[in-house]
Design an enzyme around this catalytic site. Structure first.
Site, PDB file in Angstrom:
ATOM      1  N   SER A  42     -42.915 -34.847   6.313  1.00 14.38           N
ATOM      2  CA  SER A  42     -42.248 -33.907   7.220  1.00 14.38           C
ATOM      3  C   SER A  42     -40.782 -34.307   7.294  1.00 14.38           C
ATOM      4  CB  SER A  42     -42.872 -34.039   8.617  1.00 14.38           C
ATOM      5  OG  SER A  42     -42.066 -33.415   9.590  1.00 14.38           O
TER       6      SER A  42
ATOM      7  N   TYR B  24     -46.452 -38.734  15.835  1.00 11.13           N
ATOM      8  CA  TYR B  24     -46.241 -37.939  14.612  1.00 11.13           C
ATOM      9  C   TYR B  24     -45.093 -38.520  13.786  1.00 11.13           C
ATOM     10  CZ  TYR B  24     -45.731 -33.575  11.869  1.00 11.13           C
ATOM     11  OH  TYR B  24     -45.655 -32.635  10.864  1.00 11.13           O
TER      12      TYR B  24
HETATM   13  P1  NAD Z   1     -52.519 -26.397  10.243  1.00 10.22           P
HETATM   14  O1  NAD Z   1     -52.904 -26.729  11.644  1.00 10.22           O
HETATM   15  O2  NAD Z   1     -52.356 -24.962   9.845  1.00 10.22           O
HETATM   16  O3  NAD Z   1     -53.534 -27.061   9.223  1.00 10.22           O
HETATM   17  C1  NAD Z   1     -54.034 -28.358   9.412  1.00 10.22           C
HETATM   18  C2  NAD Z   1     -55.244 -28.548   8.550  1.00 10.22           C
HETATM   19  O4  NAD Z   1     -55.744 -29.881   8.755  1.00 10.22           O
HETATM   20  C3  NAD Z   1     -56.398 -27.598   8.858  1.00 10.22           C
HETATM   21  O5  NAD Z   1     -57.049 -27.247   7.658  1.00 10.22           O
HETATM   22  C4  NAD Z   1     -57.319 -28.460   9.729  1.00 10.22           C
HETATM   23  O6  NAD Z   1     -58.682 -28.049   9.711  1.00 10.22           O
HETATM   24  C5  NAD Z   1     -57.132 -29.797   9.058  1.00 10.22           C
HETATM   25  N1  NAD Z   1     -57.538 -30.924   9.890  1.00 10.22           N
HETATM   26  C6  NAD Z   1     -57.145 -31.234  11.149  1.00 10.22           C
HETATM   27  N2  NAD Z   1     -57.788 -32.334  11.568  1.00 10.22           N
HETATM   28  C7  NAD Z   1     -58.571 -32.734  10.549  1.00 10.22           C
HETATM   29  C8  NAD Z   1     -59.487 -33.811  10.371  1.00 10.22           C
HETATM   30  N3  NAD Z   1     -59.716 -34.704  11.345  1.00 10.22           N
HETATM   31  N4  NAD Z   1     -60.151 -33.898   9.206  1.00 10.22           N
HETATM   32  C9  NAD Z   1     -59.957 -32.994   8.213  1.00 10.22           C
HETATM   33  N5  NAD Z   1     -59.096 -31.965   8.319  1.00 10.22           N
HETATM   34  C10 NAD Z   1     -58.424 -31.840   9.482  1.00 10.22           C
HETATM   35  O7  NAD Z   1     -51.184 -27.216   9.995  1.00 10.22           O
HETATM   36  P2  NAD Z   1     -49.999 -27.114   8.893  1.00 10.22           P
HETATM   37  O8  NAD Z   1     -48.774 -26.716   9.599  1.00 10.22           O
HETATM   38  O9  NAD Z   1     -50.424 -26.357   7.708  1.00 10.22           O
HETATM   39  O10 NAD Z   1     -49.839 -28.657   8.552  1.00 10.22           O
HETATM   40  C11 NAD Z   1     -50.265 -29.245   7.354  1.00 10.22           C
HETATM   41  C12 NAD Z   1     -49.478 -30.507   7.118  1.00 10.22           C
HETATM   42  O11 NAD Z   1     -48.094 -30.186   7.007  1.00 10.22           O
HETATM   43  C13 NAD Z   1     -49.590 -31.532   8.246  1.00 10.22           C
HETATM   44  O12 NAD Z   1     -49.670 -32.833   7.691  1.00 10.22           O
HETATM   45  C14 NAD Z   1     -48.288 -31.353   8.992  1.00 10.22           C
HETATM   46  O13 NAD Z   1     -47.915 -32.527   9.671  1.00 10.22           O
HETATM   47  C15 NAD Z   1     -47.359 -31.042   7.853  1.00 10.22           C
HETATM   48  N6  NAD Z   1     -46.121 -30.384   8.233  1.00 10.22           N
HETATM   49  C16 NAD Z   1     -46.167 -29.171   8.864  1.00 10.22           C
HETATM   50  C17 NAD Z   1     -44.965 -28.576   9.213  1.00 10.22           C
HETATM   51  C18 NAD Z   1     -44.931 -27.259   9.913  1.00 10.22           C
HETATM   52  O14 NAD Z   1     -43.857 -26.876  10.378  1.00 10.22           O
HETATM   53  N7  NAD Z   1     -46.016 -26.506   9.979  1.00 10.22           N
HETATM   54  C19 NAD Z   1     -43.755 -29.197   8.923  1.00 10.22           C
HETATM   55  C20 NAD Z   1     -43.756 -30.416   8.272  1.00 10.22           C
HETATM   56  C21 NAD Z   1     -44.952 -31.005   7.934  1.00 10.22           C
END
Ligand code: NAD
Length: 261
Positions: free
Chosen positions: A143, A156
Site C-alpha cells: 500500500s 495497517y
Molecule cells: P476487499 O475488502 O475488497 O477485499 C479483501 C479480500 O480479503 C476479500 O476477498 C476478503 O474475503 C479477503 N479476506 C479478508 N480476511 C480474510 C481472511 N482472514 N482470510 C482470507 N481472506 C480474507 O479489499 P481490497 O481493497 O480489494 O484490498 C485488497 C488488498 O489491497 C489489501 O491487502 C489492502 O490492504 C490492499 N490495498 C487496498 C487499497 C484500497 O484503497 N482499496 C489500497 C492499498 C492497498
C-alpha cells in the site's frame, strides 16, 4: 496469452483488487486458485465465471489467512490441483481505523495476522516448489501505507511497512532461482475496503461521508481520482511476465503520485 501453463494463488480474491488480479491472470491463461470469504453462491459465480470466460481451471480455497495451517494447506491443495504454484499474490488484507490509545488489541492481532503473517506463511510454503521448478513470481499487495503513514491506522501501516522488508529479504534469497519477489503499493482504490472505513474515519475525525472522500482520501492523491482494481491487476500481470524478470525486491507505487509528495 503470456501466462499459459502457469498456475496462480491469489489470496483475498473474492472481492476488490484480488478478484481483479485473479481475473486478469486467468485472462492471460493462468489457472487460478481464488481465496477469501463471502456468500458461497457469490464465490461460486465468480469461480465458474472465470472458467467459462477464460477457459482455465479455477478453484476456491476458503483458507482463513489468520490460520498458518490453513495457509500451508491452501498452497498444498493448489500444488496438487495444478502441478505447482508458479505465481503467488499475497493480497488478503483488512483495515481498522482508531487512535492508538483506543485501538482494540484483537484488531491489532488480526491485522498483523492477515496483512503480514499470512504473507510469511504463504511464501514459506510456496518457495520450495518455485525453487524446484526454477521459476516463480511473488507479488504482495502492500500500500502507499508501506511508504508513508496516516493517523489512526497503526496496525495497517506497521503491517504494510513490514511486507516491504519481508519481500526484499525473500527477493535476495531467491534471486538466482528464476523467482522475483515484489510489493505493489496502491493509493486509494475504490473497493469495499475503502467504502467500509468511511464510517470509522467519520467517527475518528468527526467528519461527514463527503468530507472523508473529498478532504481525507482524495487530497492524498495528486491525480484526485481513485486507482481502479483493473489498473492494479494489469500491473501484476506485467510483473508476472518474463519481461519483468529483472524486477525483484522492489516496492512499486501505483498511487496517482501520492508518495511523490
Ligand atoms: P476487499 O475488502 O475488497 O477485499 C479483501 C479480500 O480479503 C476479500 O476477498 C476478503 O474475503 C479477503 N479476506 C479478508 N480476511 C480474510 C481472511 N482472514 N482470510 C482470507 N481472506 C480474507 O479489499 P481490497 O481493497 O480489494 O484490498 C485488497 C488488498 O489491497 C489489501 O491487502 C489492502 O490492504 C490492499 N490495498 C487496498 C487499497 C484500497 O484503497 N482499496 C489500497 C492499498 C492497498
Amino acid at each position: 496469452m503470456t501466462l499459459s501453463n502457469r498456475a496462480a494463488v491469489v489470496t483475498g480474491s473474492t472481492s476488490g483488487i484480488g478478484l481483479a488480479i485473479a481475473r486478469a491472470l486467468a485472462k492471460e491463461g493462468a489457472n487460478v486458485m481464488i481465496n477469501g470469504f463471502g456468500k458461497p453462491e457469490d464465490i461460486e459465480k465468480e469461480r465458474a465465471g472465470i472458467e467459462a470466460e477464460f477457459g482455465v481451471k479455477a478453484i476456491h480455497s476458503p483458507a482463513d489467512m489468520t490460520k498458518p495451517d490453513q495457509i500451508a494447506g491452501m498452497i498444498a491443495e493448489a500444488e496438487a490441483a495444478f502441478g505447482g504454484v508458479d505465481i503467488l499474490v499475497n493480497n488478503a488484507g483488512i483495515q481498522f481505523v482508531s487512535p492508538i490509545e483506543d485501538f482494540p488489541i484483537e484488531k491489532w492481532d488480526q491485522i498483523i495476522a492477515i496483512n503480514l503473517s499470512a504473507v510469511f506463511h504463504a511464501m514459506r510454503a510456496s518457495v520450495p516448489g518455485m525453487k524446484a521448478r526454477g521459476w516463480g513470481r511473488i507479488v504482495s499487495t502492500a500500500s502507499a501505507h508501506s511508504k508513508v503513514a496516516s493517523p489512526f491506522k497503526g496496525a495497517y501501516v506497521a503491517a504494510k511497512h513490514a511486507i516491504d522488508g519481508l519481500s526484499k529479504t525473500v527477493a535476495l534469497e531467491t534471486a538466482t532461482h528464476g523467482i522475483t519477489v515484489n510489493c505493489i503499493s496502491p493509493g486509494y482504490v475504490w473497493t469495499p475496503l475503502v467504502e467500509n472505513q468511511i464510517p470509522e474515519t467519520m467517527k475518528a475525525r468527526g467528519l461527514t461521508r463527503e468530507q472523508v472522500i473529498n478532504d481525507v482520501l482524495l487530497p492524498a492523491q495528486p491525480t484526485k481520482s481513485f486507482v481502479t482494481p483493473e489498473e492494479v491487476a494489469a500491473f501484476v500481470v506485467f510483473l508476472c511476465s518474463d519481461a519483468a524478470k529483472q524486477i525483484t525486491g522492489a516496492n512499486l507505487s501505483i498511487d496517482g503520485g501520492w508518495t511523490a509528495a
